[in-house]
Enzyme design. Sequence first.
Site, short mmCIF file in Angstrom:
data_model
loop_
_atom_site.label_atom_id
_atom_site.label_comp_id
_atom_site.label_asym_id
_atom_site.label_seq_id
_atom_site.Cartn_x
_atom_site.Cartn_y
_atom_site.Cartn_z
N GLU B 60 -10.16 20.77 -8.85
CA GLU B 60 -11.38 21.43 -8.41
C GLU B 60 -11.12 22.52 -7.39
OE1 GLU B 60 -11.13 18.12 -8.70
OE2 GLU B 60 -12.48 17.71 -10.38
N HIS B 129 -21.01 9.78 -9.93
CA HIS B 129 -21.61 10.64 -10.95
C HIS B 129 -23.10 10.86 -10.66
CE1 HIS B 129 -17.93 9.47 -12.94
NE2 HIS B 129 -18.13 10.33 -13.88
C1 LIG Z 1 -11.80 14.58 -8.96
C2 LIG Z 1 -12.35 14.30 -10.31
N1 LIG Z 1 -12.65 15.33 -11.14
C3 LIG Z 1 -13.17 15.10 -12.36
C4 LIG Z 1 -13.41 13.82 -12.81
C5 LIG Z 1 -14.02 13.57 -14.18
N2 LIG Z 1 -13.06 12.93 -15.08
C6 LIG Z 1 -13.07 11.61 -15.31
S1 LIG Z 1 -11.81 11.11 -16.29
C7 LIG Z 1 -11.22 12.68 -16.43
C8 LIG Z 1 -9.99 12.95 -17.25
C9 LIG Z 1 -8.82 12.15 -16.76
O1 LIG Z 1 -7.70 12.41 -17.54
P1 LIG Z 1 -6.34 11.64 -17.28
O2 LIG Z 1 -5.97 11.75 -15.85
O3 LIG Z 1 -5.35 12.11 -18.27
O4 LIG Z 1 -6.70 10.10 -17.53
P2 LIG Z 1 -7.20 9.41 -18.89
O5 LIG Z 1 -8.68 9.56 -18.93
O6 LIG Z 1 -6.51 10.07 -20.01
O7 LIG Z 1 -6.80 7.98 -18.73
C10 LIG Z 1 -12.01 13.57 -15.71
C11 LIG Z 1 -11.79 15.03 -15.62
C12 LIG Z 1 -13.08 12.78 -11.91
N3 LIG Z 1 -13.28 11.49 -12.25
N4 LIG Z 1 -12.56 13.04 -10.70
#
Ligand SMILES: Cc1ncc(C[n+]2csc(CCOP(=O)(O)OP(=O)(O)O)c2C)c(N)n1
Lengths: 325, 325, 365, 365
Positions: B60, B129
């Site tokens: 972000e 959220h």
């Molecule tokens: C700081 C932050 N930004 C955005 C999100 C929204 N978000 C939730 S899961 C996700 C993707 C996560 O990807 P990854 O780290 O590869 O984990 P996976 O879901 O594949 O287990 C995002 C962007 C969040 N939870 N926290």
Amino acid sequence: MATKTILQSINEALDQMMEQDPSVVVYGEDVGFEGGVFRTTAGLQKKYGEKRVFDTPISEAAIVGSAVGMSINGMKPIVEMQFSGFSLPAYNQIVTHVARFRNRSRGKYHLPLVIRMPYGGGVKALEHHSESLETLYAHIPGLKLVIPSTPYDAKGLLIAAINDPDPVIFMEPKRIYRAFKQEVPDEIYEVPIGKARMVKKGKDLTIIAWGALVREVEKALELKPEIDAEVIDLRTISPIDFETIIASVKKTGRVLIVHEAVKSFGPAAELIAIINEKAFVYLEAAPRRLTGFDITVPLPKGEPYFIITPEQIAYEMQKLVDFKA
Amino acid sequence: MATKTILQSINEALDQMMEQDPSVVVYGEDVGFEGGVFRTTAGLQKKYGEKRVFDTPISEAAIVGSAVGMSINGMKPIVEMQFSGFSLPAYNQIVTHVARFRNRSRGKYHLPLVIRMPYGGGVKALEHHSESLETLYAHIPGLKLVIPSTPYDAKGLLIAAINDPDPVIFMEPKRIYRAFKQEVPDEIYEVPIGKARMVKKGKDLTIIAWGALVREVEKALELKPEIDAEVIDLRTISPIDFETIIASVKKTGRVLIVHEAVKSFGPAAELIAIINEKAFVYLEAAPRRLTGFDITVPLPKGEPYFIITPEQIAYEMQKLVDFKA
Amino acid sequence: MLFDEYNPLKGEMLQIMDQEGKIVNDKLEPKIDKETLLKMYKTMVLGRTADEKALQFQRQGRMLTYAPNIGQEAAQVGPMAALKDQDWLVLAFREFNAMLYKGVTLEQAFLYWYGNERGSRYDDEVRVLPINVPIGSQINHATGVAYASKLKELDEVAIVFIGDGGTSHGEFHEGMNFAATYDLPMITIIQNNQYAISTPRHKVIKAKTLAQKAIAYGISGIQVDGNDPLAMYLAVKTARERAIKGYGPTLIEAVTYRIGPHTTSDNPKLYREDTEVEEWLKKDPIKRMKNYLIGKKLWSEEKDVELHEELKQLVLDTFKHVEETGEVELNEVFDYTYEKLTPNLEEQLNYYKEYLKAEGIKDGN
Amino acid sequence: MLFDEYNPLKGEMLQIMDQEGKIVNDKLEPKIDKETLLKMYKTMVLGRTADEKALQFQRQGRMLTYAPNIGQEAAQVGPMAALKDQDWLVLAFREFNAMLYKGVTLEQAFLYWYGNERGSRYDDEVRVLPINVPIGSQINHATGVAYASKLKELDEVAIVFIGDGGTSHGEFHEGMNFAATYDLPMITIIQNNQYAISTPRHKVIKAKTLAQKAIAYGISGIQVDGNDPLAMYLAVKTARERAIKGYGPTLIEAVTYRIGPHTTSDNPKLYREDTEVEEWLKKDPIKRMKNYLIGKKLWSEEKDVELHEELKQLVLDTFKHVEETGEVELNEVFDYTYEKLTPNLEEQLNYYKEYLKAEGIKDGN
Ligand SMILES: Cc1ncc(C[n+]2csc(CCOP(=O)(O)OP(=O)(O)O)c2C)c(N)n1
Ligand SMILES: Cc1ncc(C[n+]2csc(CCOP(=O)(O)OP(=O)(O)O)c2C)c(N)n1
Ligand SMILES: [Mg+2]
Ligand SMILES: [Mg+2]
């Protein structure tokens, strides 16, 4: 008992709490070897070793985030943000974790940590070294926010903050770190969190201030000897001591709130809202706020326009007592 | 002209502004290929290419920080924070740079960027959220903060935000993204920033709300047909439209502010302070605020306790008209 | 040394069993006792069963959002088997199997996704931190936990999970660097499941491996076949030994795949091809572990059928119980903001109770 | 290729001239025209002179805080000489020499440290971003600038400075990764001056080099003798060519030393030995550059004496001018928060003017 500055009182509180409780650790940028850019932690590393008092990388999120983890694993971390303006990179940690771990885990984990940060203007500093960010912490459920204005309170409140089972943001008015001395007990003692201090009783109006501005209010009183003001040092910005404030306003009917934080959506607004909710019918004049303008704290050459003076406070006091509905 | 949801209006505003102005770029997490987790940016990448509409790493601070740099180098970035709770890692960039570049460079650089973020509760979401973080942005000099409550305003305000020479935080009430449709012009038009919307004229009291809660207020009116309330949709949280509010309060003498953000140091406090400053003598009752409790927004099973209902609003309306000084 | 041999710059991935569960690197086959092997397998099957059921419950509107783990079981259970009870597990959010192995009950795990904070209050002796939604920030918690363990000179480590997408976050960097600085006993597992919601890992991360990010911190890193429970076990076991000896943190990239959607609100067909999923289904970690156990005569097809039946019933019963007991009381949403209600919160709670009473609403949801 | 030859893992630092300014690597000696070489040298001397005077002014109470650059001149001027006019300079805060080279006037640079925001309003055509106090955050600005340049397909790069301490910040990571993701035309210079205020680099960063952090992002990195202006020039020139060709960002670690205090509020004697400083004084970049120029018959001792005299006078005159014109008007502190004063700010300004009038105070500081 000896006279001490705020700086010395803070250092002494840290020292005595580290001595008493081996779970206390103190760290942050330049906090260890050098003893902090303001020297609040001077001597501690030498006394308690590099493991309990240490320098960190320039990583505010890691400083605060690790304090969360340390608290969970049995420590009492006291961390420093070099200036309150540099707490912002840690803001995510503070809001989403420091404030919430107890609730999130339904009480399994709680974080008895303290985040110290010098704050406020008037020291001719660079950008980001002068802000007053009370609102950003007071608005967050789960945090407590404490600001001392005297050496006595600095020591007692810091000890109370360290002993508090909830996380405490401890803002230090750096402008008066060394400004004056006061008799401060040599032993450990607490000044309770959540209780305002009655600086001076009075009947004409109530003035609420905290931090470095309490002294400026006191100076303003001298400029207006004809006005008998009641002065309250809020000391804890969150949770607010309703009782003291409301009792005072019910008595005086007039209230002036003075803070260096910018005006809009600032702490004075909350105080005015509370006063409306709890003492509306007692109000004889519109509550007034004397605050920082809604601008970035200017660099030193422009800063005098921003800094609140005793003269301005006196001017506001007069306006308040002159008010007729 | 066709009827559109808020979601469709936002998508259309983005589409038309991208079409009109090649300097507009749109990016954020999952914003490109998929069109955003809420689909607000659906179709844009296909139409304008991967360079102008793109997916970013989960960073972000980089999303917002790069928008600063792009603005300086001639672009108009519109970035998305996936949820307002995830804008916190970018908070340092927003406060120390987005809000300040114009002032810091004495006008050499300015940042005509927009930061969009869905916000608010009521959609049974996970932790972080659901928050309503207006205060954190409204308190910062240099930012504007805009929140639409209808499809018409969503399109017009977003276009105004994109055209605005100052940085705008654009919070989207995700609970009503798809809740209802409204006639929305197909062309580009602006709804001016800094002007509240008079939802309904009335004489008994003033109700101020914004975002998803405007509809809840409208529902409350139906529960209390005997009360003739004036309803104002604030639309711009900063800078506040004093005029509309003060004119209304001078007329009704009673005011209720409704928001989902937590109470203490929240937006209602500022409105109450302003009303005190500008219309104190017109007040016939203590202003009231109906807000989120000072707690973390609960997970879905506890969230109903937190969410403000039309019944609660009606209850508060009654209290206000019943108030006797 | 394992981490020299598999230095991430050499481009070799640690693998001990192949896609069918046959040992292909017998020099490295870890000696794991029977009980542990069976616990690993049973946890994986429980995790898978619960996962599949959760998706169903959600479609029936009985469960809220849910983030499935299908395909990532080995990347979670391998590491847990290599830990000791006193070690700390610091979660991201997609570690259902790790949680179960480490002592979180199925009921708690479900209760969380059902939407009740009580689901994050694990039993007192269970050293697991709650699910952590803000991406990346958990790394810093792990550093703090590990710092305390080290300061107290205890035989404990903190193991922390993060996704491939999460490695881009500033907090990942700060935490890894912080842990490296003080040689903390911390192990970071990147579950590289190839996606961050709709965004493929290769599109937003230019580095060839995620393991090589270790080099930035001057620590050991290794890329491991994340669908190979034995390889994951060995990497973590080795990392743990090093951590306890004071050699500092290790970064482990588990190469795996998210077979299901990101969460139940996500439709992966929007952004990836079925053929890609099919390729990965062939590397199913549960199949591999089962074949391995059968090969070692520790397991049989009959036992497997029984186990699946038993766990399916357990999942159904547990979820039923969650539905019966998963409501939240009004006091619960107020009671945990501070140790004691502040005067302010007390007032708010009283105000609300008054309102409920005035309106004749029962004090409940 | 330069960056393959000096791959940070090989542990070799790029150096072209030795401590005395003698070429030790003539294969790599860059061909720089005379005018540029002299501009480099003169900027360094101006920077040094201004720096030393600023410390004096500060001690006399005439200047506010000041962050000196002594010893780091080559690390700043070398890179600037390798850029084109249209390239963007994104500052941290200790790049006085880079600023001067790139067109910031001495007066502006002084005015900033004198405490006046006008000192950050550089001339319109000067592509330099203001001094950036929040450590690390400038990297992300550079990525944005570079993204725009790339999108517009212009022959421009962004060069961004950061300190050794700054590399630990989350924003460094996010910015570097972001730039790598889109192959942005960006060059990052780490001025590794061995300290972050009182904290020695080796105490808080475990990685052997800072250049190796490039590997985490899958980009090129190189460690350079930061007191060697030619080496710095070459590294940046090469990085620029690669950036323009689409090969993405480069991370350059300039190994140098902060001879003076962190700022005028700092006392380095508290945390480091004089002997350490003396060792580094031997590597003085200005001496090296001077010897190099004299060796090339582009310079002489006589010219040098003249230059020093001239620049000393320039510095004194400029600072005097700053003192005479450096005050801030009331309107200035209000006028730049938004394009137009909001009604709220208008009210606040009027209120203040009224107050000043009521109290009979002149509208000024
Ligand atoms: C700081 C932050 N930004 C955005 C999100 C929204 N978000 C939730 S899961 C996700 C993707 C996560 O990807 P990854 O780290 O590869 O984990 P996976 O879901 O594949 O287990 C995002 C962007 C969040 N939870 N926290
Ligand atoms: C986010 C942030 N945290 C803390 C500071 C305070 N601070 C100013 S300079 C400095 C040290 C910087 O060290 P380094 O990056 O090595 O740069 P140098 O001063 O050596 O040029 C610190 C901690 C800051 N400016 N910003
Ligand atoms: Mg992933
Ligand atoms: Mg440094």
